[in-house]
Design an enzyme around this catalytic site. Structure first.
Site, PDB file in Angstrom:
ATOM      1  N   GLU A 189       0.813  -1.219   0.000  1.00 10.07           N
ATOM      2  CA  GLU A 189       0.000   0.000   0.000  1.00 10.07           C
ATOM      3  C   GLU A 189       0.847   1.269   0.000  1.00 10.07           C
ATOM      4  O   GLU A 189       0.353   2.338  -0.307  1.00 10.07           O
ATOM      5  CB  GLU A 189      -0.940  -0.023   1.207  1.00 10.07           C
ATOM      6  CG  GLU A 189      -0.190  -0.154   2.517  1.00 10.07           C
ATOM      7  CD  GLU A 189      -1.135  -0.375   3.696  1.00 10.07           C
ATOM      8  OE1 GLU A 189      -2.018   0.466   3.880  1.00 10.07           O
ATOM      9  OE2 GLU A 189      -0.975  -1.379   4.411  1.00 10.07           O
ATOM     10  N   GLU A 269      35.184  -6.452  -3.176  1.00  7.10           N
ATOM     11  CA  GLU A 269      35.387  -5.542  -4.308  1.00  7.10           C
ATOM     12  C   GLU A 269      35.901  -4.220  -3.778  1.00  7.10           C
ATOM     13  O   GLU A 269      35.123  -3.350  -3.370  1.00  7.10           O
ATOM     14  CB  GLU A 269      34.079  -5.313  -5.088  1.00  7.10           C
ATOM     15  CG  GLU A 269      33.662  -6.488  -5.929  1.00  7.10           C
ATOM     16  CD  GLU A 269      32.594  -6.128  -6.979  1.00  7.10           C
ATOM     17  OE1 GLU A 269      31.981  -5.048  -6.875  1.00  7.10           O
ATOM     18  OE2 GLU A 269      32.401  -6.936  -7.895  1.00  7.10           O
TER      19      GLU A 269
END
Ligand SMILES: *[C@@H]1O[C@H](CO)[C@@H](O)[C@H](O)[C@H]1NC(C)=O
Ligand SMILES: *[C@@H]1O[C@H](CO)[C@@H](O)[C@H](O)[C@H]1NC(C)=O
Ligand SMILES: *[C@@H]1O[C@H](CO)[C@@H](O)[C@H](O)[C@H]1NC(C)=O
Ligand SMILES: *[C@@H]1O[C@H](CO)[C@@H](O)[C@H](O)[C@H]1NC(C)=O
Ligand SMILES: *[C@@H]1O[C@H](CO)[C@@H](O)[C@H](O)[C@H]1NC(C)=O
Ligand SMILES: *[C@@H]1O[C@H](CO)[C@@H](O)[C@H](O)[C@H]1NC(C)=O
Length: 642
Positions: A189, A269
């Protein structure tokens, strides 16, 4: 060697290599906050390298340089679409010889951290997923959609058995394997948001375990934002983080500690640089900053993988595109990344700065770093032969065109990448110009417009949606549509190519299309040059030239003086896209391994817009990656290439 001798050698090798009875082991030590390799505390200092972005003739050279930099591991991705070009057809040969690459790494004592996907991102075409998945328009990629999982399972049933003998615990060099979670769109909603698809993650883990066994270390990698981290965590998977030199190392690892209170610190990374987009500024990252962050992490005893250690090149049509905030942003052909080893594989100042840091923590290999490979400025090569694309349509698309009232996508017609031609005829006379118009985001990704073979201009996704047209009833209207790479990052996975919405001419929907899938690469590499009338210089056309390298076959960089946008082949090898009019990349890397030093070399350029008056190329001995940028929009988007 006789058979018996082979057998004897194998037996002896087995005895000598593994004198002790203990099997090789690699595991996580939660009390010592470390990895354990064969029972001994172990830390990796690793670099990412993508075999699919480097010609195989250079794999050994790059791995040697990584070893000489003090690395003890490499991290690699496996792109599914590179190895399964069409459903059930697999390719693991030549430049796709994954196992050969793993063995080469082993020759240099480099361990491997494997990221087998199936989704890899990596700024690669569709993030590594095959675009033929979209032949089923209802598929929901990267979710537990049964159609998607079925294709994934079939691929992993081919890939993972090849991987298994290469695991460290089985006598190979792969120490750990990444499992990549996915986010799906949830409507509620309050609007919509993205949540973790745990069913998908659990499914992948089960498949990996069933082929690779219970012992292999499986891990996830996520950004340091809490929402990202929650998605990656699942029992039995080790959570690692990724972050660049801009982040506070202590705080970033604290984020990992929320999910992994014990065990090794891992930055999967650590960004040594960044990627480039067409039309935006060239990215760089200072060597000093990268070295400083690395030193901090190593002081903390952390394991680090540097992304990238060598970036390489998006040859052919392999570069991907990001899609954020409703804007499609294609990635350049160069994937230099401002990495420690340049696109051409040469050591940079950044590499030496990194090596100095590593030398403070462990003994560097003896001997000198291999020097840069020699480069050669072959100079100007003229391209005197020109044929218009439309004049060889029958060669490029030998089957009958596909007729459809409304446009069909590349995927529906089994065109994985490259170009398709959409042809229709003007339904009535148009005296005063009217607009040929696509709805927003209706062109994926560029359409070169021709009327009776005369080039009129270009439509471009999210940027140029309309062009004025006039003419007579029955005039031929052609749209040559180019894919600039399927989206590799962002929530919107299904990036169909071609005319994805109806076009209008004035107020009418354009109907009755003849659609020609184009096999340009096959034609250029097998039957070139074609017999066709000479062309007139504007609009999509092929320009061909021949040259000898006088016995020299060295790396070079090709510049496009006066050219606009297109594709280039050397001896049938598709070097990639060029777009000097957009920038920032001005030259394309030309591996010397492509040249023949004994026979004549053929270069073919497909210019899509306007060729220079004097069609010629300039081969230089250095790259130009930071040229003009003529971005048509102001959004400077930074996506996370994890
Ligand atoms: C895709 O979904 C639509 C609507 O549910 C359906 O009509 C169509 O047959 C489906 N296509 C395929 C290939 O499953
Ligand atoms: C990093 O964060 C820690 C903990 O919040 C703080 O003590 C330290 O000063 C920060 N370092 C830098 C360089 O900002
Ligand atoms: C088409 O031509 C009209 C009249 O010259 C001009 O106002 C309009 O901007 C043009 N539209 C495009 C998309 O070029
Ligand atoms: C995804 O792309 C399709 C086609 O371009 C578009 O209709 C849809 O709105 C996009 N969805 C999101 C979430 O951006
Ligand atoms: C084009 O318009 C037709 C007729 O309104 C519609 O059936 C079709 O789905 C549309 N095609 C696309 C790609 O939007
Ligand atoms: C690239 O060129 C621009 C414009 O000349 C310049 O401002 C910028 O500093 C250059 N960037 C790099 C990384 O060299």
């Amino acid at each position: 060697m006789g058979l018996w001798l082979c057998a004897l050698v194998l037996v002896l090798r087995g005895l000598w290599l593994q004198p002790s009875a203990a099997a090789p082991s690699f595991s996580i030590d939660y009390t010592g906050n470390s990895f354990l390799k064969d029972g001994v505390k172990f830390r990796y200092i690793s670099g990412s390298i993508h075999y699919f972005r480097i010609p195989p003739a250079y794999w050994k050279d790059r791995l040697l340089k990584m070893y000489m930099s003090g690395l003890n591991a490499v991290q690699i991705y496996i792109p599914w679409n590179y190895h399964e070009p069409s459903p059930g057809v697999y390719n693991f040969d030549g430049d796709r010889n994954l196992e050969g690459f793993l063995d080469l790494a082993a020759q240099f004592d480099l361990l491997v951290i494997l990221r087998p996907g199936p989704y890899i991102c990596a700024e690669w075409e569709m993030g590594g997923l095959p675009s033929w998945l979209l032949a089923n328009p209802n598929i929901t990629l990267r979710t537990s959609d049964p159609d998607f999982l079925q294709a994934v399972d079939k691929w992993l049933s081919v890939l993972l058995p090849k991987i298994k003998p290469h695991l460290y615990i089985n006598g190979g060099n792969i120490i750990s394997v990444q499992v990549r979670p996915a986010q799906t769109k949830v409507e509620n909603e309050y609007g919509s948001y993205y949540a973790c698809d745990y069913d998908y993650l659990r499914h992948l883990v089960a498949v990996f375990r069933s082929y690779l066994g219970k012992k292999v270390v499986l891990f996830t990698t996520d950004g340091t934002k809490e929402s990202e981290l929650q998605c990656g965590t699942l029992n039995g998977l080790y959570t690692t983080v990724d972050f660049g030199p801009d982040e506070n190392v202590t705080e970033a690892f604290e984020k990992q500690r929320i999910h992994e209170p014990n065990g090794p610190l891992v930055n999967s990374e650590y960004y040594t640089g960044w990627l480039d987009y067409w039309g935006e500024l060239h990215s760089t990252k200072s060597a000093a900053e990268v070295a400083r962050g690395l030193e901090k992490m190593l002081e903390l005893g952390a394991n680090v993988n540097m992304y990238m250690f060598q970036g390489g090149t998006n040859f052919g049509y392999w570069s991907g595109a990001d899609y954020n905030n409703g804007i499609y942003n294609p990635i350049t052909t160069s994937y230099d990344y401002d990495a420690p080893l340049s696109e051409a594989g040469d050591p940079t100042d950044k590499l030496y700065a990194i090596r100095t840091v590593i030398g403070k923590f462990q003994v560097l290999p003896a001997g000198p770093m291999p020097p840069p490979t020699p480069k050669f400025a072959y100079g100007y090569v003229s391209l005197p032969q020109c044929v218009a694309l439309l004049d060889i349509l029958g060669i490029l698309s030998p089957s009958l065109p596909f007729y459809s009232s409304f446009p069909a996508t590349f995927e529906a017609l089994k065109q994985p990448s490259g170009f398709m031609l959409y042809r229709t005829f003007l339904p009535h006379d148009i005296q005063e110009p009217v607009v040929l118009s696509a709805p927003e985001d209706g062109i994926h990704d560029l359409a070169y417009i021709l009327l009776n073979g005369v080039y009129k201009g270009t439509l471009e996704r999210n940027r140029v949606n309309g062009i004025n047209i006039s003419g007579q009833l029955g005039d031929t209207l052609d749209l040559l549509v180019e894919s600039m790479g399927h989206i590799n990052f962002g929530a919107n996975g299904s990036d169909f190519k071609g005319l994805v919405k109806n076009l209008t001419l004035g107020s009418n929907i354009v109907t009755d299309w003849l659609i020609y899938p184009l096999g340009i690469d096959k034609t250029v590499s097998h039957s070139w040059p074609p017999v066709a009338p000479l062309c007139h210089g504007t609009g999509p056309a092929f320009y061909t030239g021949f040259f000898t390298t006088l016995g020299i076959a060295q790396d070079s960089f090709v510049k496009f003086p006066g050219w606009n946008k297109g594709q280039i082949w050397i001896n049938g090898f598709n070097l990639g896209r060029f777009w000097p009019a957009r920038g920032p990349q001005q030259t394309l890397f030309v591996p010397g391994s492509l040249f023949s030093s004994s026979t004549i070399n053929t270069v073919v350029v497909l210019e899509l817009q306007n060729a220079p008056e004097k069609p010629r190329l300039l081969f230089l001995d250095r790259p130009l990656l930071n040229g003009t940028q003529t971005s048509t929009h102001k959004n400077q988007i930074k996506a996370t290439p994890i």
